[in-house]
Enzyme design. Structure first.
Site, PDB file in Angstrom:
ATOM      1  N   ALA A   1      -7.843  -1.234  -1.841  1.00  0.00           N
ATOM      2  CA  ALA A   1      -6.460  -1.471  -1.406  1.00  0.00           C
ATOM      3  C   ALA A   1      -6.046  -0.386  -0.426  1.00  0.00           C
ATOM      4  O   ALA A   1      -6.867   0.415   0.009  1.00  0.00           O
ATOM      5  CB  ALA A   1      -5.533  -1.488  -2.612  1.00  0.00           C
ATOM      6  N   ASN A   2      -4.786  -0.351  -0.068  1.00  0.00           N
ATOM      7  CA  ASN A   2      -4.263   0.723   0.778  1.00  0.00           C
ATOM      8  C   ASN A   2      -2.837   1.040   0.364  1.00  0.00           C
ATOM      9  O   ASN A   2      -2.290   0.420  -0.541  1.00  0.00           O
ATOM     10  CB  ASN A   2      -4.363   0.344   2.263  1.00  0.00           C
ATOM     11  CG  ASN A   2      -3.555  -0.904   2.556  1.00  0.00           C
ATOM     12  OD1 ASN A   2      -2.338  -0.918   2.420  1.00  0.00           O
ATOM     13  ND2 ASN A   2      -4.242  -1.979   2.933  1.00  0.00           N
ATOM     14  N   ARG A   3      -2.227   2.001   1.045  1.00  0.00           N
ATOM     15  CA  ARG A   3      -0.937   2.528   0.591  1.00  0.00           C
ATOM     16  C   ARG A   3       0.283   1.740   1.066  1.00  0.00           C
ATOM     17  O   ARG A   3       1.402   2.186   0.893  1.00  0.00           O
ATOM     18  CB  ARG A   3      -0.773   3.969   1.074  1.00  0.00           C
ATOM     19  CG  ARG A   3      -1.731   4.931   0.454  1.00  0.00           C
ATOM     20  CD  ARG A   3      -1.406   6.335   0.913  1.00  0.00           C
ATOM     21  NE  ARG A   3      -2.480   7.248   0.621  1.00  0.00           N
ATOM     22  CZ  ARG A   3      -2.685   7.790  -0.572  1.00  0.00           C
ATOM     23  NH1 ARG A   3      -1.885   7.506  -1.569  1.00  0.00           N
ATOM     24  NH2 ARG A   3      -3.703   8.609  -0.758  1.00  0.00           N
TER      25      ARG A   3
ATOM     26  N   ALA B   1      -0.656  -4.833   5.909  1.00  0.00           N
ATOM     27  CA  ALA B   1      -1.779  -3.910   6.095  1.00  0.00           C
ATOM     28  C   ALA B   1      -2.989  -4.561   5.418  1.00  0.00           C
ATOM     29  O   ALA B   1      -3.284  -4.302   4.257  1.00  0.00           O
ATOM     30  CB  ALA B   1      -1.456  -2.562   5.475  1.00  0.00           C
TER      31      ALA B   1
END
Ligand code: CTP
Length: 407
Positions: free
Chosen positions: A214-216, A280
């Protein structure tokens, strides 16, 4: 800003909570901005403030009873519900919200609220636990579905020792929200009749049933854009990865997890006049499809995890030979030479506009409340905006794309 409230008439329903004292200040603020205020107090409100105080500040009588001989003879509660430009409920207690959501008409305040066709703005104020309770959350969703606007509550110290969201929005915040609502009411809906598609949030790419890449991304910017487009009158579909945000009011939300699901949902949501790709998206996913069993460690160290590239959703849609939205907007998250990288990205992806933001750690953009963005057009022109709240970035972006589409 003060223009919108000049000559406007506000029916102010004051609910029974400790924040009722702030409703008195609200009357003053509204009048300072040129509005006239007709106060209606519930029985509960009168435990905290008197009709006389409300009347003195409003400069006209305050209403309290459903069967009030004087006012029934003069105007009556149905007329009361009509002879204004908007209804504001402050404080909106949990009880008052529940009665509104249930369509009760047991006293003057709820009867007026049921009888009115005016736009309604509520400023909730209650104990933290009451605000978080599933029943209040349900009532809030019902009210939002009915088109009621909500301002606040704010987090902070309250009458009880607990703190958290529950504190009524400040009088000036309520007056601002009312101006926005009336501004939109007045036809400030540049995207009326348009279809807007927005992607938001991260994607999760499963490794096994319990782990993922995942990402932030928090989804705040994308969600704010969807909300701003809806407020500008558009029919909005928001395709969102996993986020901890409430659904923006008046928006059709499709929840997905992976990049491939996001592409599928985006394709299903077409046609659109404008597509904004704020998600994102994870660039890669594990080559091996996640099975139903957790990958166990066996003492020999982690097994290699080959990755494959995900489909580029923005590029796919921007390059559609048939059914490409007339305006395709991408985002570029950059940590250095922001504008140059974004220019290259616009050419590579085939979109019309790129919103480039500096996501280097110092800026705190990822997950934060503010954003500093550059708008880059296909012809290379750049517009740089000052550091702004993500909601304001959203409003400006929506105004910008509405103008592009119209012009
Ligand atoms: N995007 C997308 N699908 C992907 C990757 C990105 O739709 N699989 C979209 C994003 O929503 C954003 C834009 O493409 O609008 C730019 O994403 P970004 O991650 O900044 O760029 P990349 O193409 O991944 O390039 P780089 O990693 O080199 O910065």
């Amino acid at each position: 800003m003060t223009e919108t409230l000049a000559q406007r008439r506000v029916l102010l329903v004051i609910g029974g909570g400790i924040a009722a004292y702030k409703a008195l200040d609200l009357i003053r603020r509204l009048r300072e901005r040129g509005a006239s205020v007709c106060p209606v107090l519930t029985a509960g409100a009168q435990e905290f403030v008197t009709p006389l105080a409300a009347a003195a500040l409003a400069g006209e009588r305050a209403h309290t009873d459903l069967f009030d001989r004087a006012s029934e003879a003069e105007i009556g509660h149905i007329k009361l519900a009509r002879q204004a430009d908007a209804v504001v409920v402050a404080p909106a207690t949990a009880n008052l919200m529940a009665r509104m959501a249930g369509g009760h008409a047991a006293d003057l305040a709820t009867t007026v609220l049921l009888a009115t066709t005016l736009p309604i703005l509520i400023a909730p104020a209650m104990n933290v636990q009451m605000w978080a309770h599933p029943a209040t959350r349900r009532n809030r969703a019902v009210l939002e579905g009915d088109g009621v606007r909500i301002v606040g509550p704010n987090a902070g110290r309250m009458a009880e020792p607990e703190s958290g969201p529950g504190r009524m929005a400040e009088p000036n915040e309520i007056a601002d929200a009312l101006e926005r609502m009336l501004g939109q009411q007045a036809g400030d809906r540049p995207l009326a009749g348009r279809r807007v598609l927005v992607t938001s949030g991260p994607t999760h790419e499963p490794i096994d049933p319990v782990r993922y890449i995942a990402n932030r991304s928090s989804g705040r910017q994308g969600h704010a854009i969807a909300a701003a487009a809806a407020a500008a009158g558009a029919a909005v579909t928001l395709v969102s990865g996993p986020v901890a945000l409430p659904d923006p009011p008046g928006v059709a939300v499709v929840r997905v997890e992976t990049a491939r699901q996001m592409l599928e949902a985006v394709e299903a949501a077409l046609p659109a006049d404008i597509a904004v790709f704020a998600a994102a998206v994870a660039d890669w996913r594990p080559e091996q499809e996640a099975g139903s069993k957790k990958i166990k460690k066996d003492g020999t160290g982690p097994a290699p995890m080959p990755l494959v590239e995900n489909p580029d959703i923005l590029a796919t849609i921007a390059r559609l030979p048939v059914g490409r939205p007339p305006l395709v907007v991408g985002f570029a998250a950059e940590t250095d030479t922001v504008v140059e990288h974004a220019r290259a990205k616009i050419a590579r992806k085939g979109c019309d506009l790129i919103v480039a933001n500096d996501v280097s750690a110092e800026g705190g953009v990822m997950g934060g409340a503010d954003n500093t963005v550059h708008l880059i057009r296909r012809d290379g022109a750049v517009e740089t905006w000052p550091r702004l709240g993500k909601e304001e970035v959203a409003r400006r972006l929506v105004a910008h794309v509405a103008a592009l589409l119209a012009g």
